[in-house]
Scaffold this active site. Sequence first.
Site, short mmCIF file in Angstrom:
data_model
loop_
_atom_site.label_atom_id
_atom_site.label_comp_id
_atom_site.label_asym_id
_atom_site.label_seq_id
_atom_site.Cartn_x
_atom_site.Cartn_y
_atom_site.Cartn_z
N GLY A 121 -37.63 -5.42 32.20
CA GLY A 121 -36.68 -6.35 31.57
C GLY A 121 -36.66 -6.20 30.06
O GLY A 121 -37.46 -5.45 29.48
N MET A 138 -42.48 -18.13 22.45
CA MET A 138 -43.78 -17.53 22.16
C MET A 138 -43.93 -17.15 20.69
O MET A 138 -44.96 -16.60 20.31
CB MET A 138 -43.96 -16.27 23.02
N GLY A 140 -42.04 -21.88 26.29
CA GLY A 140 -40.65 -21.45 26.30
C GLY A 140 -40.28 -20.71 25.02
O GLY A 140 -39.20 -20.12 24.93
N HIS A 143 -26.98 -19.56 17.92
CA HIS A 143 -27.35 -18.39 18.73
C HIS A 143 -26.11 -17.53 18.98
O HIS A 143 -24.99 -17.95 18.73
CB HIS A 143 -27.96 -18.82 20.07
N GLY A 153 -44.17 -16.39 29.49
CA GLY A 153 -43.05 -16.64 28.60
C GLY A 153 -41.78 -16.99 29.36
O GLY A 153 -40.79 -17.45 28.78
N THR A 154 -41.80 -16.78 30.66
CA THR A 154 -40.64 -17.08 31.52
C THR A 154 -40.21 -18.53 31.33
O THR A 154 -41.05 -19.41 31.14
CB THR A 154 -41.05 -16.88 33.01
N LYS A 173 -24.93 -17.00 24.74
CA LYS A 173 -25.92 -17.99 25.22
C LYS A 173 -25.20 -19.11 25.95
O LYS A 173 -24.21 -19.65 25.45
CB LYS A 173 -26.74 -18.54 24.05
N1 LIG Z 1 -40.90 -17.70 25.86
C1 LIG Z 1 -40.20 -16.94 25.04
O1 LIG Z 1 -40.47 -16.82 23.85
C2 LIG Z 1 -39.04 -16.17 25.63
C3 LIG Z 1 -38.30 -15.29 24.84
C4 LIG Z 1 -37.28 -14.54 25.45
C5 LIG Z 1 -37.04 -14.69 26.82
N2 LIG Z 1 -37.78 -15.57 27.54
C6 LIG Z 1 -37.63 -15.72 28.98
O2 LIG Z 1 -38.27 -14.60 29.61
C7 LIG Z 1 -37.64 -14.32 30.85
C8 LIG Z 1 -37.17 -12.88 30.88
O3 LIG Z 1 -36.21 -12.67 29.87
P1 LIG Z 1 -35.52 -11.25 29.66
O4 LIG Z 1 -34.51 -11.44 28.60
O5 LIG Z 1 -36.54 -10.19 29.51
O6 LIG Z 1 -34.78 -11.10 31.08
P2 LIG Z 1 -34.50 -9.80 31.95
O7 LIG Z 1 -34.11 -8.67 31.06
O8 LIG Z 1 -33.59 -10.22 33.05
O9 LIG Z 1 -35.94 -9.45 32.55
C9 LIG Z 1 -36.53 -10.12 33.63
C10 LIG Z 1 -37.21 -9.06 34.43
O10 LIG Z 1 -38.02 -9.64 35.45
C11 LIG Z 1 -37.91 -8.80 36.56
N3 LIG Z 1 -38.36 -9.38 37.83
C12 LIG Z 1 -37.67 -10.16 38.69
N4 LIG Z 1 -38.44 -10.44 39.78
C13 LIG Z 1 -39.62 -9.81 39.58
C14 LIG Z 1 -40.80 -9.68 40.35
N5 LIG Z 1 -40.91 -10.25 41.56
N6 LIG Z 1 -41.83 -8.94 39.86
C15 LIG Z 1 -41.75 -8.36 38.65
N7 LIG Z 1 -40.62 -8.42 37.88
C16 LIG Z 1 -39.59 -9.14 38.34
C17 LIG Z 1 -36.44 -8.42 36.59
O11 LIG Z 1 -36.26 -7.26 37.38
P3 LIG Z 1 -34.78 -6.86 37.92
O12 LIG Z 1 -33.91 -6.75 36.71
O13 LIG Z 1 -35.04 -5.57 38.56
O14 LIG Z 1 -34.38 -7.95 38.86
C18 LIG Z 1 -36.19 -8.13 35.11
O15 LIG Z 1 -36.51 -6.79 34.77
C19 LIG Z 1 -36.50 -15.35 30.96
O16 LIG Z 1 -36.98 -16.45 31.69
C20 LIG Z 1 -36.24 -15.73 29.51
O17 LIG Z 1 -35.65 -17.01 29.38
C21 LIG Z 1 -38.76 -16.31 26.97
#
Ligand SMILES: NC(=O)c1ccc[n+]([C@@H]2O[C@H](COP(=O)([O-])OP(=O)(O)OC[C@H]3O[C@@H](n4cnc5c(N)ncnc54)[C@H](OP(=O)(O)O)[C@@H]3O)[C@@H](O)[C@H]2O)c1
Length: 266
Positions: A13, A125, A123, A154, A98-99, A158
């Site tokens: 991701g 990091m 939420g 943003h 971080g999810t 978003k």
């Molecule tokens: N806390 C923070 O600071 C912060 C900052 C940014 C983002 N986030 C959060 O982090 C999360 C991911 O964001 P992102 O932008 O990176 O999203 P993203 O690009 O959609 O990445 C999520 C990844 O998780 C994978 N995934 C789904 N099911 C899985 C499993 N069972 N095992 C392992 N991997 C799996 C997905 O794979 P597929 O694509 O193959 O389905 C995708 O590659 C979101 O919840 C977002 O809100 C948090």
Amino acid sequence: MTQLRIAVAGAAGRMGRSVIRALAETDDCILTGALVRSGSPEIGKDALASSESVPVLITDDPVTAMGDAHAIVDFSTPQNSVTLAGYAARLHVPHIIGTTGFSAEQEAQVARAAESTAIVKSGNMSLGIALLSNLVKRAAAALPDFDIEILEMHHRNKVDAPSGTALLLGSAAADGRNSNFETTADVSRRDGARRDGSIGFASLRGGTVVGEHEVIFAGPHERVVLSHTAEDRSIFARGALAAARWSQGKPAGLYNMQDVLGDLVP
Ligand SMILES: NC(=O)c1ccc[n+]([C@@H]2O[C@H](COP(=O)([O-])OP(=O)(O)OC[C@H]3O[C@@H](n4cnc5c(N)ncnc54)[C@H](OP(=O)(O)O)[C@@H]3O)[C@@H](O)[C@H]2O)c1
């Protein structure tokens, strides 16, 4: 130097890749596992994609990914993070989550897993946002009569508003005043004068802005503005690695970035 062995969940991701890039830029941490969902076309590829390092083969097996890791950094999906928290608890591996977007039931499942291992969950990091939140709480307590307004901007795609980070900052302000955030937050202002003691929100959307947050304390004839600008998603990855370092040797429990920050500032 013993390097911290880090597994990354959601490795394919946007954030997972950002964490892997951040790992490549640090000397004290090393990528040892990369987890993706079952059926992903990435399985079996080298997560580092470099001829100069030992390959880290991408897997869909949590035990293979995190078996010998010191911590797992996880930006994936709520369902996957809940499942992983169970593995982290059984293997006693600190879990950095971080999810976002957990249901109340999923939050409770993570809390149960945190009875057996250290879990750091936030939420946002970014260490800068953790510091801002700390300052906002203190300012809200120090300026009890000032109106508090939170402005965020943003990128144009978003979908949620106000941002989760704006709500986190509002909640910190309410904490500083010992008030109930649920009742003081005004997220959808209409016509009419400002409600005393409320915390107002305004959301702007446009372009490619990564994240701007301003917390405005407005009093009679003066204003204090505390702000944060996110220039790049890598700030979340670096904050998550700071949390992974912090988690080493910590007792089981559910922690957040305020705990991590607390050990970094006097
Ligand atoms: N806390 C923070 O600071 C912060 C900052 C940014 C983002 N986030 C959060 O982090 C999360 C991911 O964001 P992102 O932008 O990176 O999203 P993203 O690009 O959609 O990445 C999520 C990844 O998780 C994978 N995934 C789904 N099911 C899985 C499993 N069972 N095992 C392992 N991997 C799996 C997905 O794979 P597929 O694509 O193959 O389905 C995708 O590659 C979101 O919840 C977002 O809100 C948090």
